[in-house]
Design a protein around this motif. Structure first.
Motif, PDB file in Angstrom:
ATOM      1  N   GLY A 116       1.634 -46.439 -59.129  1.00 15.88           N
ATOM      2  CA  GLY A 116       2.612 -45.869 -60.045  1.00 15.88           C
ATOM      3  C   GLY A 116       2.425 -46.439 -61.437  1.00 15.88           C
ATOM      4  N   VAL A 117       2.527 -45.572 -62.440  1.00  8.56           N
ATOM      5  CA  VAL A 117       2.344 -45.977 -63.842  1.00  8.56           C
ATOM      6  C   VAL A 117       3.645 -45.721 -64.590  1.00  8.56           C
ATOM      7  N   MET A 118       4.243 -46.772 -65.125  1.00  9.74           N
ATOM      8  CA  MET A 118       5.508 -46.660 -65.846  1.00  9.74           C
ATOM      9  C   MET A 118       5.228 -46.339 -67.318  1.00  9.74           C
ATOM     10  N   ILE A 119       5.816 -45.243 -67.795  1.00  5.34           N
ATOM     11  CA  ILE A 119       5.600 -44.831 -69.184  1.00  5.34           C
ATOM     12  C   ILE A 119       6.940 -44.613 -69.876  1.00  5.34           C
ATOM     13  N   PRO A 120       7.024 -44.935 -71.172  1.00  3.07           N
ATOM     14  CA  PRO A 120       8.277 -44.739 -71.901  1.00  3.07           C
ATOM     15  C   PRO A 120       8.515 -43.257 -72.151  1.00  3.07           C
ATOM     16  N   ILE A 121       9.773 -42.842 -72.073  1.00  5.99           N
ATOM     17  CA  ILE A 121      10.142 -41.468 -72.400  1.00  5.99           C
ATOM     18  C   ILE A 121      11.109 -41.511 -73.566  1.00  5.99           C
ATOM     19  N   PRO A 122      10.758 -40.874 -74.687  1.00 13.73           N
ATOM     20  CA  PRO A 122       9.567 -40.049 -74.913  1.00 13.73           C
ATOM     21  C   PRO A 122       8.282 -40.886 -74.994  1.00 13.73           C
ATOM     22  N   GLN A 123       7.168 -40.236 -74.632  1.00 11.65           N
ATOM     23  CA  GLN A 123       5.896 -40.939 -74.524  1.00 11.65           C
ATOM     24  C   GLN A 123       4.810 -40.197 -75.287  1.00 11.65           C
ATOM     25  N   TYR A 124       3.717 -40.894 -75.519  1.00 14.45           N
ATOM     26  CA  TYR A 124       2.539 -40.256 -76.090  1.00 14.45           C
ATOM     27  C   TYR A 124       1.850 -39.488 -74.966  1.00 14.45           C
ATOM     28  N   PRO A 125       1.604 -38.179 -75.112  1.00 14.13           N
ATOM     29  CA  PRO A 125       1.124 -37.351 -73.989  1.00 14.13           C
ATOM     30  C   PRO A 125      -0.203 -37.777 -73.378  1.00 14.13           C
ATOM     31  N   LEU A 126      -0.941 -38.659 -74.044  1.00 15.91           N
ATOM     32  CA  LEU A 126      -2.167 -39.178 -73.439  1.00 15.91           C
ATOM     33  C   LEU A 126      -1.868 -39.784 -72.073  1.00 15.91           C
ATOM     34  N   ILE A 159      -2.461 -39.733 -66.257  1.00 19.88           N
ATOM     35  CA  ILE A 159      -1.858 -39.898 -64.929  1.00 19.88           C
ATOM     36  C   ILE A 159      -2.113 -38.666 -64.074  1.00 19.88           C
ATOM     37  N   SER A 160      -1.972 -37.479 -64.667  1.00 22.35           N
ATOM     38  CA  SER A 160      -2.247 -36.241 -63.922  1.00 22.35           C
ATOM     39  C   SER A 160      -3.707 -36.156 -63.517  1.00 22.35           C
ATOM     40  N   GLU A 161      -4.596 -36.473 -64.440  1.00 21.60           N
ATOM     41  CA  GLU A 161      -6.033 -36.375 -64.150  1.00 21.60           C
ATOM     42  C   GLU A 161      -6.448 -37.328 -63.047  1.00 21.60           C
ATOM     43  N   LEU A 162      -5.855 -38.530 -63.041  1.00 23.76           N
ATOM     44  CA  LEU A 162      -6.222 -39.534 -62.041  1.00 23.76           C
ATOM     45  C   LEU A 162      -5.385 -39.430 -60.778  1.00 23.76           C
ATOM     46  N   GLU A 163      -4.424 -38.510 -60.761  1.00 25.90           N
ATOM     47  CA  GLU A 163      -3.549 -38.285 -59.610  1.00 25.90           C
ATOM     48  C   GLU A 163      -2.765 -39.558 -59.258  1.00 25.90           C
ATOM     49  N   ALA A 164      -2.348 -40.262 -60.292  1.00 23.89           N
ATOM     50  CA  ALA A 164      -1.458 -41.407 -60.097  1.00 23.89           C
ATOM     51  C   ALA A 164      -0.019 -40.892 -60.052  1.00 23.89           C
ATOM     52  N   VAL A 165       0.929 -41.797 -59.830  1.00 19.00           N
ATOM     53  CA  VAL A 165       2.346 -41.429 -59.785  1.00 19.00           C
ATOM     54  C   VAL A 165       2.984 -41.806 -61.112  1.00 19.00           C
ATOM     55  N   ARG A 166       3.582 -40.846 -61.743  1.00 18.73           N
ATOM     56  CA  ARG A 166       4.226 -41.070 -63.042  1.00 18.73           C
ATOM     57  C   ARG A 166       5.645 -41.593 -62.839  1.00 18.73           C
ATOM     58  N   ILE A 167       5.951 -42.719 -63.492  1.00 21.11           N
ATOM     59  CA  ILE A 167       7.287 -43.318 -63.422  1.00 21.11           C
ATOM     60  C   ILE A 167       7.863 -43.344 -64.832  1.00 21.11           C
ATOM     61  N   ASN A 168       8.901 -42.558 -65.072  1.00 15.90           N
ATOM     62  CA  ASN A 168       9.517 -42.500 -66.390  1.00 15.90           C
ATOM     63  C   ASN A 168      10.564 -43.597 -66.554  1.00 15.90           C
ATOM     64  N   TYR A 169      10.519 -44.293 -67.672  1.00 21.10           N
ATOM     65  CA  TYR A 169      11.666 -45.120 -68.057  1.00 21.10           C
ATOM     66  C   TYR A 169      12.111 -44.660 -69.443  1.00 21.10           C
ATOM     67  N   TYR A 170      13.405 -44.378 -69.573  1.00 20.28           N
ATOM     68  CA  TYR A 170      13.929 -43.733 -70.779  1.00 20.28           C
ATOM     69  C   TYR A 170      14.320 -44.757 -71.837  1.00 20.28           C
ATOM     70  N   LEU A 171      13.853 -44.532 -73.063  1.00 11.52           N
ATOM     71  CA  LEU A 171      14.258 -45.354 -74.194  1.00 11.52           C
ATOM     72  C   LEU A 171      15.676 -44.954 -74.624  1.00 11.52           C
ATOM     73  N   ALA A 224      14.144 -47.812 -63.096  1.00 12.39           N
ATOM     74  CA  ALA A 224      12.951 -46.998 -62.858  1.00 12.39           C
ATOM     75  C   ALA A 224      12.000 -47.699 -61.885  1.00 12.39           C
ATOM     76  N   TYR A 225      11.839 -48.990 -62.057  1.00 12.52           N
ATOM     77  CA  TYR A 225      10.933 -49.775 -61.207  1.00 12.52           C
ATOM     78  C   TYR A 225      11.409 -49.782 -59.751  1.00 12.52           C
ATOM     79  N   LEU A 226      12.672 -50.078 -59.542  1.00 11.79           N
ATOM     80  CA  LEU A 226      13.197 -50.177 -58.181  1.00 11.79           C
ATOM     81  C   LEU A 226      13.232 -48.820 -57.487  1.00 11.79           C
ATOM     82  N   THR A 227      13.567 -47.780 -58.233  1.00  9.81           N
ATOM     83  CA  THR A 227      13.579 -46.424 -57.658  1.00  9.81           C
ATOM     84  C   THR A 227      12.178 -45.995 -57.244  1.00  9.81           C
ATOM     85  N   ALA A 228      11.194 -46.310 -58.091  1.00 13.04           N
ATOM     86  CA  ALA A 228       9.810 -45.900 -57.809  1.00 13.04           C
ATOM     87  C   ALA A 228       9.237 -46.619 -56.597  1.00 13.04           C
ATOM     88  N   LYS A 229       9.679 -47.846 -56.330  1.00 12.96           N
ATOM     89  CA  LYS A 229       9.144 -48.615 -55.210  1.00 12.96           C
ATOM     90  C   LYS A 229       9.405 -47.933 -53.869  1.00 12.96           C
TER      91      LYS A 229
END
Length: 549
Positions: free
Chosen positions: A218-228, A233-245, A261-266
């Motif tokens: 799982g990869v935790m990214i800030p929302i809003p995030q830079y779309p890279l 994450i989509s290309e590598l088929e990882a799991v996207r974990i949003n944490y909201y600013l 976000a961390y505990l929910t994703a676990k």
């Protein structure tokens, strides 16, 4: 005149029937026309039996599903539409505006920013060493170019470098980081040159993504995030974990939200990576030092830090690298927390996007994994060596005693002062518009205002299977020629709508952009307003348009 050999086709031509075609007259030497004579692009083919046509191997049905899942809003549908409109204007198509203003991407030079002279001088000398004899170029530029060329194969920028990058450039970057972090040591062996920051981020993510099902990374990214990040994450088929600013707190990093976000994703994956952008893109917010300390102390994750360290405009804010803070927290953190930090030539005061220069510094990486990283980087041979040269100049600028120092300092200050002024101007004008709220642009080069979209406009967007802020940005483009990116491309809390715009246009053009945007927004509110009956003091009903406070 020449014709396709019919005898050859008769002998070998099972299947498609070839039309006899005329080739161009060839009156010159064979060397001049030989390739053209045998070009298959000159031939046309007719199929006598459609049943014998080969089916395409690559179709949308057989395309890698991870590629289809990739989205990159910064160059998405709005930007494609803007390109179509721009080409139409060039061909004389009438529009209610005379130009397309592309405020969608942080491309400084495309927006009119002038190059830093010293950067271009050194790169020019590296590309064309004969200029080293020219009295036009200052001695400090020549010395840097000669040093870079000495580390290039054949003393040429056209040769491959080591996969990790040119050695002297890596050493200069390590010295630069040590100076930036006020003496915290940097080892040049931990420095890797990259093709922009995005190449490095993708390389590290490739190392980190593994597992299946609940053990998938799982990869935790800030929302809003830079779309890279979401695209990778989509290309590598990882799991996207949003944490909201926290938008109400100037897009601050909310520690409780990070924990949630961390505990929910676990429960459904293995959170392994935490991505930080500092200052924020698209939010422009700078992380406070206590936030950096808390994050470092909170989670045992691999930290990815994308830095825009020169782009700090607020007098109340200061850039703090994670590495420096880890050092100050003590050996327990500095010697153990795994960190990869990224920087590039594209941002800062240089804006040299086209050189695609960048670097990453990795901290506390397992030595065997480091060997795997080098192997992975070797597959793409090396980053552009011209970009490496540009990166070297940025980390090794003129010193106070050198001849280029005065001009360099003047140009750098001019760019950063202009960006600070435009950040303030953008915030001020946007906040004067009813239904738009913009947080202070503390750093980076973007604003991410929240916009009020009336319910009828939301309903229209839904009927078109379109995000409401996409409808807003599309109408803005079609009516004014202003190209911005919908907030939905970066992520946002449900029920809120935004757009991202760059502050890079010249002050004059930025004022025009903001005034046109203001006029459009007021028209948009009026067009989609909802009349409501309200009771006057005399007890009579009158029609009032719903407007935001």
């Amino acid at each position: 005149m020449g014709f396709v050999n019919k005898g050859f086709l008769k002998k070998h031509g099972a299947g498609p029937t070839y039309k006899m075609i005329r080739c161009d007259l060839m009156t010159g030497p064979t060397e001049q026309y030989g390739l053209k004579r045998f070009s298959t692009a000159e031939a046309t083919v007719e199929t006598s039996d459609p049943a014998r046509m080969r089916e395409k191997t690559l179709t949308m049905a057989t395309l890698n599903p991870q590629v289809k899942a990739v989205e990159y809003a910064v160059r998405g549908p709005i930007v494609i539409k803007a390109g179509d409109i721009e080409r139409g204007l060039q061909q004389g198509v009438k529009q209610p505006f005379t130009e397309v203003i592309k405020a969608n991407i942080g491309d400084a030079h495309a927006m009119g920013q002038q190059p830093i002279t010293f950067v271009r001088q050194v790169v020019a000398l590296c590309c064309f060493p004969e200029l080293l004899d020219s009295p036009t170029f200052p001695d400090d530029a020549k010395q840097r170019a000669q040093r870079i060329l000495q580390d290039c194969g054949g003393r040429s920028l056209g040769s491959y470098s080591a996969s990790q990058g040119v050695e002297c450039v890596r050493k200069d970057i390590a010295d630069y980081i040590t100076h930036r972090d006020q003496g915290v040591p940097s080892d040049w062996n931990n420095i890797y040159l990259t093709t922009g920051a995005s190449d490095g981020i993708m390389s590290i993510l490739k190392l980190l993504v593994s597992g299946q099902g609940r053990s998938r990374t799982g990869v935790m990214i800030p929302i809003p995030q830079y779309p890279l990040y979401s695209a990778a994450i989509s290309e590598l088929e990882a799991v996207r974990i949003n944490y909201y600013l926290d938008e109400a707190n100037c897009w601050a990093l909310d520690i409780e939200e990070l924990q949630r976000a961390y505990l929910t994703a676990k429960e459904h994956c293995q959170p392994k990576v935490l991505c930080i952008i500092n200052p924020g893109n698209p939010t422009g917010t700078i992380l406070l030092i206590f936030m950096v300390e808390t994050v470092s102390n909170l989670v045992t994750l691999y930290l990815l830090e994308l830095v825009y360290q020169d782009n700090v405009y607020s007098s109340d804010c200061q850039f703090h690298s994670f590495k420096k803070v880890l050092y100050e927290m003590g050996p327990e953190y500095f010697n153990n927390v795994e960190l990869a930090s990224f920087h590039s030539t594209s941002k800062g005061y240089t804006g040299e996007c086209g050189f695609r220069g960048g670097y990453m510094e990795v901290l506390n990486m397992d030595t065997q994994v480091m060997a795997q990283l080098v192997k992975l980087l070797s597959v793409r041979l090396c980053p552009p060596v011209s970009g490496q040269a540009a990166m070297d100049v940025i980390v090794n600028p003129p010193r106070e005693h050198e001849p280029s120092y005065a001009q360099f300092t003047k140009e750098k200050s001019s760019v950063l002062d202009a960006l600070a002024h435009k950040a303030s101007l953008t915030e001020q004008i946007l906040n004067s518009v009813p239904g738009i709220k913009c947080n202070p642009v503390q750093g980076a080069m973007y604003a991410f205002p929240q916009i009020f979209i009336p319910p009828p406009a939301i309903q229209e967007a839904q009927s078109l299977s379109m995000a409401p802020d996409m409808l807003y940005c599309l109408k803005l483009l079609e009516e004014t020629g202003i190209c911005v990116v919908p907030g939905s491309g970066f992520g946002q809390k449900e029920g809120t709508y935004h757009f991202r715009m760059t502050i890079l246009p010249s002050p004059e053009k930025l004022k025009v952009l903001l005034e046109k945007l203001k006029e459009f927004h007021l028209r948009f509110l009026e067009e989609y307003s909802q009349p409501e009956p309200q009771i006057t003091s005399q007890g009579q009903h009158r029609e009032m348009s719903k407007q935001p406070d």
